[in-house]
Design a protein around this motif. Structure first.
Motif, short mmCIF file in Angstrom:
data_model
loop_
_atom_site.label_atom_id
_atom_site.label_comp_id
_atom_site.label_asym_id
_atom_site.label_seq_id
_atom_site.Cartn_x
_atom_site.Cartn_y
_atom_site.Cartn_z
N CYS A 41 0.83 -1.22 0.00
CA CYS A 41 0.00 0.00 0.00
C CYS A 41 0.86 1.26 0.00
CB CYS A 41 -0.94 0.01 1.21
SG CYS A 41 -2.04 -1.41 1.33
N LEU A 44 -1.00 4.62 -0.93
CA LEU A 44 -1.96 4.94 0.13
C LEU A 44 -1.25 5.35 1.41
CD1 LEU A 44 -4.71 5.14 1.38
CD2 LEU A 44 -4.78 2.64 1.58
N CYS A 204 -11.08 -0.50 4.82
CA CYS A 204 -9.72 0.04 4.90
C CYS A 204 -9.55 0.83 6.19
CB CYS A 204 -9.41 0.93 3.70
SG CYS A 204 -7.66 1.41 3.59
N GLN A 233 -7.67 1.06 -1.92
CA GLN A 233 -6.47 1.92 -1.91
C GLN A 233 -6.70 3.18 -2.72
OE1 GLN A 233 -2.62 -0.02 -2.41
NE2 GLN A 233 -3.51 -2.01 -1.91
#
Length: 334
Positions: A41, A44, A204, A233
């Motif tokens: 990630c 992100l 998330c 994401q």
């Protein structure tokens, strides 16, 4: 029964929509669904780092707070933890799976008791708390949090602070402790994009802690790769770019919460003053009220018997139209 016909207020979801730009961002990812998402990630993490002004090396992103709570429990291998009584069940489920002993922290006026923690902290490895508290919506003020953090730091006890509902707080004596992570080794601060950002369906969340605390956490991620899908994401990065939208969204919720609590007071319906996107009611016949709300009026709320609270029900804050309907029905029923 079709879900479209139901007023769904049981899971404290955000009923005020999400930015249209998120739809565009999700559409752009459709062409890539044959490809695995970035398991680290990276983009992100950078977005979260920039928005919250924390070091990216202190950030761990996961598939919602449930996975993150589980990851911490498995990675840290605590022997014993303190968890507030009547709190979010995810703390209990995860620590039990990690074969960790659990002792409850007693509540005082629906808030954790520092005096009770003092009695038990010597024999524990970690403490889980949520601020604001779920399922009551109460808050712990800044001075209380500092005292608790410093106590944990001194005793070498990890403190896991779940701030899932922190964006809905109006009390100016309450603040996030996310920026205290640099100062305290004991501190783990959890945040989600399910509530204020309306992205519950994408799953998330993240937590922040000192870099030195992250090595064993990342080892668990290696065993659970690709847990945050590419849509989540991309959507979170997009949502973080629209700060004003989030604040407008939260403001609508706060306004409807205040109106709802005022009307409950007018009807002499017992409830707990809330700083979240839900309000918890007390009633001797909570079970029957929940059943009737759903079966007769198609209003789904959370009955809290599974949390050891058979006389309580939790109602999420929805749109003005939804909340007016709830008040209308409660006026008739109670």
């Amino acid at each position: 029964m079709k879900m479209d016909n139901i007023i769904k207020l049981d899971l404290s979801e955000n009923m005020f929509g999400f930015p249209e730009r998120v739809i565009d961002a999700l559409s752009s990812e459709l062409e890539k669904i044959n490809l695995y998402p970035d398991t680290e990630c990276k983009e992100l993490t950078e977005c979260i780092s920039n928005y919250y002004r924390v070091d990216g090396r202190q950030i761990y992103v996961g598939n919602g707070l449930d996975e993150i709570i589980f990851t911490i429990a498995i990675a840290k291998k605590y022997k014993k933890v303190l968890i507030p009584e009547y709190s979010f069940m995810g703390y209990h489920f995860s620590t039990k799976l990690a074969r960790t002993e659990i002792e409850n922290i007693k509540l005082d006026n629906y808030k954790i008791s520092l005096a009770d923690i003092d009695k038990k902290i010597d024999s524990t490895d970690a403490i889980y708390i949520c601020n604001p508290q779920n399922p009551f919506g109460t808050v712990l003020e800044k001075q209380f949090m500092i005292e608790l953090i410093e106590k944990c730091e001194k005793m070498n006890v990890d403190l896991i602070v779940d701030e899932a509902y922190i964006d809905f707080v109006e009390n100016d004596k309450v603040c996030s402790v996310i920026h205290m992570v640099d100062k305290y080794n004991c501190l783990y601060v959890l945040r989600t994009f399910s509530k204020a950002y309306s992205l519950a369906g994408l799953r998330c969340g993240f937590f922040v802690s000192k870099e030195q605390n992250m090595a064993d956490i990342f080892q668990v991620r290696d065993a659970l790769p690709f847990s945050v899908n590419r849509f989540a994401q991309k959507a979170v990065c997009c949502a973080l770019e629209d700060d004003q939208w989030m604040h407008d969204n939260v403001s609508k919720c706060k306004k409807n919460r205040r109106i709802f609590m005022d009307k409950l007071s007018e009807l002499n319906i017992s409830f707990i003053e809330s700083e979240t996107n839900f309000v918890t009611l007390y009633n001797e016949n909570a079970d029957e009220i929940c059943k009737k709300l759903f079966e007769k009026y198609k209003i789904k709320v959370k009955y809290l018997a599974a949390m050891g609270l058979p006389k309580y029900l939790r109602i999420g804050i929805g749109t003005e139209e939804q909340m007016n309907k709830v008040i209308e029905v409660l006026k008739e029923m109670i």
